[in-house]
Design a protein around this motif. Structure first.
Motif, PDB file in Angstrom:
ATOM      1  N   VAL A  46    -123.320  35.088  66.029  1.00  0.00           N
ATOM      2  CA  VAL A  46    -124.215  35.776  65.103  1.00  0.00           C
ATOM      3  C   VAL A  46    -124.180  37.263  65.450  1.00  0.00           C
ATOM      4  CG1 VAL A  46    -126.596  35.983  64.288  1.00  0.00           C
ATOM      5  CG2 VAL A  46    -125.714  33.744  64.998  1.00  0.00           C
ATOM      6  N   ALA A  56    -126.824  38.798  60.649  1.00  0.00           N
ATOM      7  CA  ALA A  56    -128.288  38.652  60.667  1.00  0.00           C
ATOM      8  C   ALA A  56    -128.884  40.022  60.395  1.00  0.00           C
ATOM      9  CB  ALA A  56    -128.745  38.130  62.021  1.00  0.00           C
ATOM     10  N   LYS A 108    -130.770  32.065  63.221  1.00  0.00           N
ATOM     11  CA  LYS A 108    -129.417  31.629  62.852  1.00  0.00           C
ATOM     12  C   LYS A 108    -128.668  31.066  64.056  1.00  0.00           C
ATOM     13  CE  LYS A 108    -128.982  34.178  58.608  1.00  0.00           C
ATOM     14  NZ  LYS A 108    -128.666  35.446  57.941  1.00  0.00           N
ATOM     15  N   LYS A 128    -126.970  24.549  58.897  1.00  0.00           N
ATOM     16  CA  LYS A 128    -126.571  25.728  58.131  1.00  0.00           C
ATOM     17  C   LYS A 128    -127.579  26.858  58.430  1.00  0.00           C
ATOM     18  CE  LYS A 128    -125.249  26.749  53.310  1.00  0.00           C
ATOM     19  NZ  LYS A 128    -125.763  28.056  53.186  1.00  0.00           N
ATOM     20  N   PRO A 129    -127.091  28.027  58.858  1.00  0.00           N
ATOM     21  CA  PRO A 129    -128.040  29.093  59.196  1.00  0.00           C
ATOM     22  C   PRO A 129    -128.726  29.675  57.976  1.00  0.00           C
ATOM     23  CG  PRO A 129    -125.779  29.868  59.403  1.00  0.00           C
ATOM     24  CD  PRO A 129    -125.701  28.425  59.055  1.00  0.00           C
ATOM     25  N   LYS A 130    -130.037  29.868  58.063  1.00  0.00           N
ATOM     26  CA  LYS A 130    -130.728  30.563  56.971  1.00  0.00           C
ATOM     27  C   LYS A 130    -131.767  31.532  57.540  1.00  0.00           C
ATOM     28  CE  LYS A 130    -134.128  27.008  55.966  1.00  0.00           C
ATOM     29  NZ  LYS A 130    -134.097  25.614  56.039  1.00  0.00           N
ATOM     30  N   LEU A 148    -127.108  27.365  64.233  1.00  0.00           N
ATOM     31  CA  LEU A 148    -125.694  27.128  64.563  1.00  0.00           C
ATOM     32  C   LEU A 148    -125.568  26.217  65.776  1.00  0.00           C
ATOM     33  CD1 LEU A 148    -124.150  30.693  64.088  1.00  0.00           C
ATOM     34  CD2 LEU A 148    -123.729  28.668  62.680  1.00  0.00           C
ATOM     35  N   THR A 205    -121.459  35.140  61.542  1.00  0.00           N
ATOM     36  CA  THR A 205    -122.727  35.028  60.812  1.00  0.00           C
ATOM     37  C   THR A 205    -123.534  36.313  60.948  1.00  0.00           C
ATOM     38  OG1 THR A 205    -122.723  32.681  61.334  1.00  0.00           O
ATOM     39  CG2 THR A 205    -124.813  33.620  60.569  1.00  0.00           C
ATOM     40  N   PRO A 254    -119.391  29.810  67.812  1.00  0.00           N
ATOM     41  CA  PRO A 254    -120.207  30.365  66.721  1.00  0.00           C
ATOM     42  C   PRO A 254    -120.873  31.663  67.175  1.00  0.00           C
ATOM     43  CG  PRO A 254    -120.752  28.049  67.130  1.00  0.00           C
ATOM     44  CD  PRO A 254    -119.808  28.459  68.202  1.00  0.00           C
ATOM     45  N   THR A 262    -123.079  29.319  71.997  1.00  0.00           N
ATOM     46  CA  THR A 262    -123.289  30.170  70.817  1.00  0.00           C
ATOM     47  C   THR A 262    -123.550  31.591  71.304  1.00  0.00           C
ATOM     48  OG1 THR A 262    -124.285  28.317  69.629  1.00  0.00           O
ATOM     49  CG2 THR A 262    -124.748  30.506  68.763  1.00  0.00           C
ATOM     50  N   ASN A 299    -115.784  35.417  58.949  1.00  0.00           N
ATOM     51  CA  ASN A 299    -116.376  34.125  59.324  1.00  0.00           C
ATOM     52  C   ASN A 299    -117.323  34.175  60.510  1.00  0.00           C
ATOM     53  OD1 ASN A 299    -115.284  32.566  57.258  1.00  0.00           O
ATOM     54  ND2 ASN A 299    -113.329  32.445  58.360  1.00  0.00           N
ATOM     55  N   GLU A 319    -119.375  38.771  57.416  1.00  0.00           N
ATOM     56  CA  GLU A 319    -119.125  37.499  56.724  1.00  0.00           C
ATOM     57  C   GLU A 319    -117.637  37.289  56.453  1.00  0.00           C
ATOM     58  OE1 GLU A 319    -121.693  37.778  53.392  1.00  0.00           O
ATOM     59  OE2 GLU A 319    -123.091  36.286  54.191  1.00  0.00           O
TER      60      GLU A 319
END
Lengths: 55, 527
Positions: free
Chosen positions: B280, B299, B308, B317-319, B312, B297, B278, B252, B295, B292
């Protein structure tokens, strides 16, 4: 080449001594250069010396 | 007051070592001020401003080490000056004892260590490009910690590096971690699958420290703060991204920067979207939509980026994160503090050692509370006229040159004196509602920052108390329990000094906003 670096960094530290000390404390492979301003810090003289070096 | 000086001809020492000597001298009894610096023209000017330029120093050259002391008597001054010989001799003795090989020039080191692959450069800025070019021509990657390197040199060096397939991290690159080895200012982090490319050293420190409690870090490649400018074009970020894409350990990726120029952003985001891992992206204060759309992520804070990436990595699911502790507990803590502040205490005063921490906190406080004045403001019209004087909500980045240039005082992550003064100054201001701080641990940083700051924070609280005010102090500590300073111990000592300690810089800023508005922004925050 970057892949090799990421596998095993072998470092030459030039300038602040404490960075070398930190590297050694981490068990890293590091040697230290006790840097001093070349040509006594005289920029003009330095450029001349660099030119001579390249010859 | 007596001023005494000593000139040691042709004796060069690096500024961090000299800072240590200055500090040791200032701790001696009867010594008011002390400075051990190289007698460059710039430093002589600083000494003159401080009223410490003696005739002897006027005649010294930039290759001479000078020691100057202000003391209560000539005896005390003399004792302090003569102690320096002992410190230097002790240092030399240690080197001999360790039988360490020390090289005089980069060329001789490269000649003797042909297997070396990375040169870490922290010589004064005006000389850094010269050494970097030598390293690159010898086929070595470089990390340039030095700042003050001209932009055109950066462009030239990075193009040369790209041509040769060599990384140029920096100039002004504070942090890198290569295969678990921290370079410059770095924290001791757990090894793991998350790789970082960062244009901000403290940004990388915060993110890696937070991830260290989770899956851990593969590598951190630093780029220096100007890499994403148009002129440089993101050369190092693109090469760093590619190397993490190729690295089997990295699963990641996180990219950290201030908002890049739109052209550079496009190029980097396109490259990131093609990596297939993935990713961020934290472009501090930038628009998350464009990230976004392809695709990746986005932050909004450093902590958000860490959380996040962890999600990932775990396939979740990242929050985002607002507060990590129980919300009732957070609310109660804030309430206990704001109940005790008076109606005239209206403003947050942020006193930062990390520029990125200051910017991040300003973005958060601006959205919750309103405009923040600063020496490095979010908008030009919010620039402080005098950086030494706060106005309304004020956040100062004390790592800026205007502060660090004072008699060669190094960065506030190493040297706390300037921050201590500012804390006391804000405590005396009846309009101060909250003092907000960052504390940075890790290699390179002060060996015990809370030990240095805690007595000042207690004093600050007492100053307010004497004037019948209560002064809340909120802080976050960037680091890990494995750091030489130990995060857990530092946080505990900070709490012992009456400080509200939050788990991240972003949460500390939110806590300060909560206190200053007497809970008024709670709904806006946790909605």
């Amino acid at each position: 080449m970057i892949v090799e670096l990421l596998r095993k960094p072998k470092i030459i530290n030039i300038g602040a001594r404490n960075f070398h000390d930190s590297l050694i404390a981490q068990g890293a492979d590091s040697v230290h250069v006790d840097w001093k301003p070349p040509a006594g810090g005289d920029q003009e003289m330095m450029k001349l010396l660099d030119k001579l070096d390249k010859l | 007051m007596v001023t005494r000086s000593l000139v040691r001809k042709n004796e060069y020492r690096d500024s961090i070592f000299l800072m240590r000597i200055s500090k040791q001298l200032e701790e001696l009894e009867g010594v008011q001020r002390a400075s051990a610096i190289m007698a460059t023209d710039a430093n002589k000017g600083l000494l003159e401003d401080a009223g410490m330029l003696t005739d002897e120093i006027k005649g010294a050259s930039s290759n001479d080490l000078v020691i100057v002391v202000d003391a209560v008597s000539s005896e005390r001054a003399g004792e302090a000056i003569s102690s320096v010989g002992g410190i230097l001799a002790e240092e030399a003795r240690k080197r001999v004892e360790e039988a360490e090989v020390i090289y005089k020039t980069l060329d001789s080191a490269i000649g003797a260590e042909p297997e070396s692959n990375l040169v870490l450069i922290s010589v004064p800025g005006e000389f850094a490009a010269r050494e970097a070019e030598r390293a690159l021509r010898a086929g070595k990657h470089v990390m340039i910690f030095s700042d003050g390197v001209p932009l055109e040199d950066e462009v030239r060096l990075k193009r040369l590096g790209r041509e040769k397939g060599l990384l140029v991290m920096g100039p002004d690159c504070g942090t890198a971690i290569i295969n678990g080895i921290g370079l410059g200012f770095a924290n001791v982090v757990k090894r793991g699958p998350v790789g970082v490319v960062a244009a901000s050293g403290t940004g990388a420190q915060e993110v890696t420290s937070l991830i260290s409690a989770g899956p851990g870090i593969s590598h951190v490649i630093g780029t220096g703060g100007r890499d994403l400018h148009d002129e440089v074009g993101g050369i190092t970020m693109l090469m760093g991204l590619q190397s993490l894409a190729d690295d089997p350990e990295t699963k990641t990726i996180i990219l950290i920067s201030k908002p890049p120029s739109p052209e550079v952003a496009k190029r980097i985001l396109k490259a990131a979207s093609e990596v297939g891992k993935p990713t961020v992206v934290n472009f501090l204060g930038g628009d998350p939509k464009i990230i976004e759309e392809i695709n990746l992520t986005p932050a909004v804070t450093l902590e958000d980026a860490a959380a996040k990436a962890i999600a990932l990595q775990r396939g979740e699911k990242p929050k985002g994160v607002t507060f990590s502790a129980d919300l009732n507990e957070v609310k109660n803590t804030a309430e206990k503090e704001h109940k005790r502040i008076g109606p005239n205490q209206r403003y947050i005063r942020g006193i930062y050692s990390g520029g990125t921490f200051s910017s991040e906190a300003m973005l958060i406080v601006r959205d919750l509370v309103g405009d923040v004045h600063s020496n490095v403001p979010l908008k030009p019209e919010l620039k402080l006229k005098d950086s030494n004087k706060s106005k309304e909500h004020t956040f100062v980045d004390m790592g800026e040159d205007e502060f660090t240039a004072e008699i060669g005082k190094p960065h506030p992550m190493i040297y706390h004196e300037l921050r201590q003064k500012r804390i006391l100054q804000e405590a005396s201001d009846p309009e101060t509602a909250v003092i907000l701080l960052d504390v940075v641990l890790g290699y390179g940083a002060h060996e015990d920052p809370v030990g240095a700051l805690a007595p000042t924070l207690r004093e600050a609280k007492k100053i307010a108390e004497r004037e019948r005010r209560y002064l809340p102090v909120v802080a976050s500590v960037c680091g890990t329990p494995q750091d030489p300073q130990n995060l857990t111990a530092q946080e505990k000592w900070l709490r012992g000094a009456g400080v509200i300690v939050m788990p991240s810089n972003a949460q500390a800023a939110r806590m300060a906003a909560l206190i200053v508005t007497k809970g008024g922004v709670w709904n806006k925050m946790v909605g």
